[in-house]
Design a protein around this motif. Sequence first.
Motif, mmCIF file in Angstrom:
data_model
loop_
_atom_site.group_PDB
_atom_site.id
_atom_site.type_symbol
_atom_site.label_atom_id
_atom_site.label_comp_id
_atom_site.label_asym_id
_atom_site.label_seq_id
_atom_site.Cartn_x
_atom_site.Cartn_y
_atom_site.Cartn_z
ATOM 1 N N ASN A 47 41.354 11.178 45.099
ATOM 2 C CA ASN A 47 40.423 11.201 43.987
ATOM 3 C C ASN A 47 39.064 11.777 44.374
ATOM 4 O O ASN A 47 38.126 11.717 43.591
ATOM 5 C CB ASN A 47 40.239 9.777 43.441
ATOM 6 N N SER A 106 36.005 14.175 45.050
ATOM 7 C CA SER A 106 35.486 15.231 44.164
ATOM 8 C C SER A 106 35.703 16.627 44.724
ATOM 9 O O SER A 106 35.796 17.594 43.961
ATOM 10 C CB SER A 106 33.991 14.995 43.915
ATOM 11 N N ASP A 137 38.391 18.109 46.530
ATOM 12 C CA ASP A 137 39.684 18.717 46.205
ATOM 13 C C ASP A 137 39.893 18.833 44.705
ATOM 14 O O ASP A 137 40.397 19.847 44.202
ATOM 15 C CB ASP A 137 40.818 17.893 46.819
ATOM 16 N N LYS A 138 39.502 17.763 43.983
ATOM 17 C CA LYS A 138 39.726 17.782 42.538
ATOM 18 C C LYS A 138 38.918 18.881 41.874
ATOM 19 O O LYS A 138 39.429 19.625 41.025
ATOM 20 C CB LYS A 138 39.373 16.430 41.935
ATOM 21 N N SER A 139 37.651 19.014 42.239
ATOM 22 C CA SER A 139 36.818 20.033 41.604
ATOM 23 C C SER A 139 37.301 21.438 41.942
ATOM 24 O O SER A 139 37.209 22.360 41.116
ATOM 25 C CB SER A 139 35.356 19.858 42.036
ATOM 26 N N LEU A 195 40.313 21.959 39.676
ATOM 27 C CA LEU A 195 39.882 22.103 38.280
ATOM 28 C C LEU A 195 39.174 23.440 38.054
ATOM 29 O O LEU A 195 39.261 24.018 36.961
ATOM 30 C CB LEU A 195 38.972 20.941 37.893
ATOM 31 N N TRP A 217 47.562 18.807 34.885
ATOM 32 C CA TRP A 217 46.357 18.715 35.712
ATOM 33 C C TRP A 217 45.262 18.022 34.902
ATOM 34 O O TRP A 217 44.372 18.667 34.336
ATOM 35 C CB TRP A 217 45.916 20.103 36.160
ATOM 36 N N THR A 257 42.270 14.927 34.568
ATOM 37 C CA THR A 257 41.316 14.149 35.369
ATOM 38 C C THR A 257 41.719 12.688 35.466
ATOM 39 O O THR A 257 41.248 11.967 36.352
ATOM 40 C CB THR A 257 39.912 14.262 34.759
ATOM 41 N N ASP A 291 46.211 11.155 39.253
ATOM 42 C CA ASP A 291 46.039 11.374 40.687
ATOM 43 C C ASP A 291 46.412 12.814 41.025
ATOM 44 O O ASP A 291 47.508 13.270 40.688
ATOM 45 C CB ASP A 291 46.938 10.394 41.439
ATOM 46 N N ILE A 292 45.552 13.580 41.693
ATOM 47 C CA ILE A 292 45.827 14.995 41.958
ATOM 48 C C ILE A 292 47.053 15.186 42.833
ATOM 49 O O ILE A 292 47.677 16.258 42.815
ATOM 50 C CB ILE A 292 44.604 15.705 42.596
ATOM 51 N N TRP A 340 49.877 16.063 40.703
ATOM 52 C CA TRP A 340 49.799 17.275 39.893
ATOM 53 C C TRP A 340 50.909 18.247 40.303
ATOM 54 O O TRP A 340 51.317 18.313 41.469
ATOM 55 C CB TRP A 340 48.443 17.957 40.073
#
Length: 694
Positions: A28, A30, A32-34, A37, A55, A57, A60-61, A64
């Motif tokens: 979670n 920021s 990897d997620k950002s 995204l 994908w 928010t 959990d990435i 994905w």
Amino acid sequence: MAKTGFLSLMFLLLFAASRSTLSANSPNNSTDKSALLALKSHITHDPHNLLATNWSTSTDICNWIGVTCGSKHNRVVALNLSSMNLTSTIPSPLGNLSFLASLDIRHNSFHGALPVELTNLRRLEYLNFGNNSFDGEIPAWFGYFPELRSLIMHDNNFTGVIPSALANLSKLEKLILYNNYFKGHLPSGIFDNLSKLQELDLNENRISGRIPKCLFKCKKLRFLSLYTNFLEGSIPIEIGNLTELRVLYLGDNKLKGEIPSDIGKLTSLEEINLSYNNLKGKIPPVIGNLISLQVMGFYNNNLTGQIPSSICNLSSLRGLSLSENSLDGTISECIGNMSSSLSHICLQNNNFHGKLPDNFGKNCMVQNLEINNNQVEGLLPRSLGNCKDLMLLHVGNNNLNDTFPNWLGNLDQLQVLNLRSNGFHGKIYISDGTISFTRLRVVDLSHNNFSGYLPMKFFENLHVIRERYESKVKPEYMIFPSLDGVVWYAQDLSFTTKGLEIEFQLLLTTYMAIDFSDNKFFGEIPKTLWELHSLIVLNLSHNYLSGPILSSLGGLSELESLDLSSNKLQGRIPMELNNLGFLEVLNLSQNNLVGLIPQGKQFDTFSNDSYRGNPGLCGLPLSKRCDNDEETPAKFDRDGVAVDDELNWKFSILMGYGCGLVLGMSMTYVAFATGKPWWFIRIYERVRRRITKT
């Protein structure tokens, strides 16, 4: 105790810090997620909504689609978006996936520039950008991936030279850059440091210059393809250093000189293709040392001499292609002995002579045999009847002297039969109860001495051509499947099409052709021909055919070329031929045709040459005008007989009989009643003379 308490406190602080670090680097986090995204925001086309819905928010990435996280740090270690039909650019935040080891976005429509931030992916081992729409030059910073083992960027629009900085990729095992627009020379020192390189594929580019000798320092190479470039010079003798090489493709370049004998050191070689070059000299006898060789392609060069006898040692050989050279001598009988493994034999366009080997065994695996354009003689080998998988037989333009090989009708896979320009003779006889060419799509018997009537039974058995072609079916190239999954294409085949000798680099399965021209066939055109609904080319020219042109031929809706010239055909040209909407070539010259040439549609595109040598024809495009009674196009039945003429003839007889009877009785009564029968006799003689003249 105080010291112990202090150490415990420090341990707790370190543990808390590590937990904090793990939490910061959790799925979670920021970073990897950002990054992902940001990639999602750049996607402009996601036809299956694979990323748009998944994908999220709130998810959990690590769950994905296409995302794989590592078990140790729970960071993104692999991103696989291959074959999703995505359209996008690569955003610079993608470089923040600092734990990424594998990036696979092949088979999409990614485009645009590659951001330099990708150099932050220091752990990257596998990079696959193949089959996208990237263009421009490969940046020099691509040499800054210290762990990279596979760099795959084929089927894009990359230009410029291959950067010499790739020499820094000391762990590189695969470099796949085929089908781009790279140009210039291969950097001379690029391979000095790539000691672990196993696969190099640079084919279908615009690379020029000589093959650098430093390439052969990569002794672990197993796959080397430089096919379809502009390489020149000779094949370096250092090629013998690549003792682990299994595949060697150097074809379609400008290489010259002789095939180096050091090639015999490549004892692990399974495939070699040196075709489409300017190589000369003899095939080195050491070729027999390549005991693992399965495919040998030396076609389209300037090779001379005989096929070395050592080729008989290649017991694993499946494909032998030596066509388009100046090879001579006889074709060794060991070719027949190897037929249990040899499936593709291409020896056309050489100077081979003597008889063909007749020892194809019962386990024959031959699928295509092409020995056309040589000087071989004698009979067509009867042992070919053992080759149950034979799909293509091309022995045209030789000196064979035989009758029609009706025994080939038992080969239910045969699709292409070309016997043209030989000494085949006699009648074509097809007996009942045999398979008889049911899958045949292309048959060329032209320029022989066949005689007798056109074989009606033969045409009845052409089931594939008789079937109607479905326009919704996607045309495919004719292939020869093999057990190991390798696809062989039917290529470099020449046929007389639309009046011209045309070479087909690849042959579509929808191509249906019959060429019986330049023989001694006689009699009428068989009515069964109109049932060959998928026929594209029909050539019956230069025979002794007589009778009418069947109006039913107008039902051959796929026909593009019709040649009936130089025969003894009679009658009118059927108006039904105007239904042939795809007809591009029509030749009816040198016959005995009469009457008005059909007008409109395709007939407006044909020139005088289509009708020369038919004195009885009239109308455009000829300068000869028709009589008034011929200006109106006639209708014909399925046998080419004018329907209106027959009806008018019958009607005229009935009218003439009725009117003549009344008029005759009246005139007879008047003549004899007036006593002047000479008046009746004079009228009778005048009518009789007019009838006699007509």
